[in-house]
Motif scaffolding. Structure first.
Motif, PDB file in Angstrom:
ATOM      1  N   GLU A   1      28.846  -2.147 -20.179  1.00 18.16           N
ATOM      2  CA  GLU A   1      28.904  -3.557 -19.767  1.00 18.16           C
ATOM      3  C   GLU A   1      27.519  -4.040 -19.342  1.00 18.16           C
ATOM      4  OE1 GLU A   1      30.920  -6.488 -16.399  1.00 18.16           O
ATOM      5  OE2 GLU A   1      31.481  -4.370 -16.419  1.00 18.16           O
TER       6      GLU A   1
ATOM      7  N   PHE B   1      25.166  -6.952 -21.142  1.00 22.15           N
ATOM      8  CA  PHE B   1      24.661  -8.099 -20.382  1.00 22.15           C
ATOM      9  C   PHE B   1      23.144  -8.230 -20.566  1.00 22.15           C
ATOM     10  CE2 PHE B   1      22.623  -9.591 -16.454  1.00 22.15           C
ATOM     11  CZ  PHE B   1      23.094 -10.909 -16.433  1.00 22.15           C
TER      12      PHE B   1
ATOM     13  N   LYS C   1      22.221  -9.599 -24.030  1.00 27.18           N
ATOM     14  CA  LYS C   1      22.447 -11.034 -24.266  1.00 27.18           C
ATOM     15  C   LYS C   1      21.544 -11.904 -23.395  1.00 27.18           C
ATOM     16  CE  LYS C   1      26.095 -12.320 -21.112  1.00 27.18           C
ATOM     17  NZ  LYS C   1      27.410 -12.733 -20.816  1.00 27.18           N
ATOM     18  N   THR C   2      20.972 -11.327 -22.338  1.00 29.73           N
ATOM     19  CA  THR C   2      20.187 -12.110 -21.386  1.00 29.73           C
ATOM     20  C   THR C   2      18.692 -12.130 -21.701  1.00 29.73           C
ATOM     21  OG1 THR C   2      21.796 -11.621 -19.650  1.00 29.73           O
ATOM     22  CG2 THR C   2      19.624 -12.362 -18.921  1.00 29.73           C
TER      23      THR C   2
ATOM     24  N   ASN D   1      19.070 -17.014 -12.576  1.00 21.24           N
ATOM     25  CA  ASN D   1      20.442 -17.526 -12.542  1.00 21.24           C
ATOM     26  C   ASN D   1      21.400 -16.637 -13.325  1.00 21.24           C
ATOM     27  OD1 ASN D   1      19.493 -19.628 -10.963  1.00 21.24           O
ATOM     28  ND2 ASN D   1      19.362 -21.062 -12.657  1.00 21.24           N
ATOM     29  N   ALA D   2      20.937 -16.055 -14.427  1.00 17.99           N
ATOM     30  CA  ALA D   2      21.788 -15.146 -15.204  1.00 17.99           C
ATOM     31  C   ALA D   2      22.148 -13.920 -14.373  1.00 17.99           C
ATOM     32  CB  ALA D   2      21.083 -14.726 -16.492  1.00 17.99           C
TER      33      ALA D   2
ATOM     34  N   GLY E   1      24.014 -15.162 -11.024  1.00 15.49           N
ATOM     35  CA  GLY E   1      25.259 -15.818 -11.381  1.00 15.49           C
ATOM     36  C   GLY E   1      26.295 -14.903 -12.009  1.00 15.49           C
ATOM     37  N   ASN E   2      25.904 -13.696 -12.351  1.00 18.79           N
ATOM     38  CA  ASN E   2      26.824 -12.723 -12.953  1.00 18.79           C
ATOM     39  C   ASN E   2      27.216 -11.657 -11.921  1.00 18.79           C
ATOM     40  OD1 ASN E   2      28.253 -11.600 -15.240  1.00 18.79           O
ATOM     41  ND2 ASN E   2      26.705 -10.000 -15.295  1.00 18.79           N
ATOM     42  N   GLY E   3      27.387 -12.090 -10.673  1.00 15.15           N
ATOM     43  CA  GLY E   3      27.809 -11.152  -9.636  1.00 15.15           C
ATOM     44  C   GLY E   3      26.666 -10.456  -8.926  1.00 15.15           C
TER      45      GLY E   3
ATOM     46  N   ASP F   1      21.234  -7.101  -9.922  1.00 17.58           N
ATOM     47  CA  ASP F   1      22.380  -7.426 -10.757  1.00 17.58           C
ATOM     48  C   ASP F   1      23.634  -6.823 -10.139  1.00 17.58           C
ATOM     49  OD1 ASP F   1      22.612  -4.715 -11.679  1.00 17.58           O
ATOM     50  OD2 ASP F   1      21.328  -5.138 -13.407  1.00 17.58           O
ATOM     51  N   LYS F   2      24.769  -7.111 -10.713  1.00 17.88           N
ATOM     52  CA  LYS F   2      26.024  -6.670 -10.105  1.00 17.88           C
ATOM     53  C   LYS F   2      26.213  -5.164 -10.121  1.00 17.88           C
ATOM     54  CE  LYS F   2      29.472  -7.170 -13.793  1.00 17.88           C
ATOM     55  NZ  LYS F   2      30.690  -7.934 -14.103  1.00 17.88           N
TER      56      LYS F   2
END
Length: 161
Positions: free
Chosen positions: A19, A23, A26-27, A95-96, A99-101, A112-113
Motif C-alpha cells: 500500500e 501511494f 502515484k504521488t 498535502n498528499a 492528507g493521506n493519514g 506519512d501514515k
C-alpha cells in the motif's frame, strides 16, 4: 529476472509495504512499484502467501518494503528529502502525505501514515539558508524555524530583509 541494485533502501513496515509503495508511486514522479514477493513459508509476523517484500522506486531511488511486523518503527533518523521547485509543488507533496493519514511536524518535515519521515524542502529554502550572505541566511533560517509546511514567499521575504 531484473538486475538487482547494488544499494537499495530497505524500509520496514508492519504489514502495509505494498500500500505504501503504491501511494509513493502515484504521488511522486519517477516512482513505481516493481515486483511483489509473497512469503514461501510462515514467518514471525505472517503466513505463507502473505506479501513479504515489495520492490519499488521513489523518485529514482530503489527501495524494498519489508512487511516485518510490529517489532520496529520508523523514526526521524531516516527521511526522504524532496527538493521542490515552488510553493505549488511543496503544497502538492505536503498535502498528499498529510492528507493521506500522515502528520505535520516542524520545519518542512512530515510523516506519512506508515511513519516514514519526509522533508518537503523548497529549493528556495536550501539556497536561502546556505547563502554566503550570513544575515540573509539567518533571517531565512529563523523564519523556517517557525513553520510546519514551508512558505516560500515568507522565506524569500526574509532573505530580502
Amino acid at each position: 529476472m531484473t538486475k538487482i541494485a547494488k544499494n537499495t533502501i530497505c524500509l520496514w513496515y508492519e504489514r502495509d509495504a505494498e500500500e505504501a509503495a503504491r501511494f509513493y508511486a502515484k504521488t511522486f514522479p519517477d516512482s513505481s512499484v516493481g515486483a511483489v514477493h509473497r512469503a514461501p513459508g510462515d514467518f514471525p509476523s505472517g503466513k505463507q502467501g502473505d506479501v513479504l517484500t515489495v520492490e519499488f522506486t521513489v523518485m529514482g531511488i530503489p527501495c524494498l518494503g519489508l512487511n516485518g511486523g510490529p517489532a520496529f518503527k520508523h523514526n526521524e533518523a531516516f527521511s526522504f528529502q524532496v527538493a521542490t521547485e515552488d510553493q505549488a509543488e511543496t503544497d502538492r507533496y505536503w498535502n498528499a502525505i498529510v492528507g493521506n493519514g500522515g502528520q505535520e511536524s516542524e520545519c518542512g518535515w512530515c510523516k506519512d501514515k506508515w511513519g516514514v519521515s519526509w522533508q518537503i524542502t523548497p529549493i528556495a529554502l536550501i539556497k536561502a539558508y546556505t547563502s554566503s550572505d550570513l544575515s540573509a541566511a539567518k533571517r531565512a533560517f529563523d523564519a523556517m524555524m517557525t513553520m510546519k509546511k514551508i512558505d516560500v514567499a515568507v522565506i524569500e521575504a526574509a532573505v530580502r530583509g
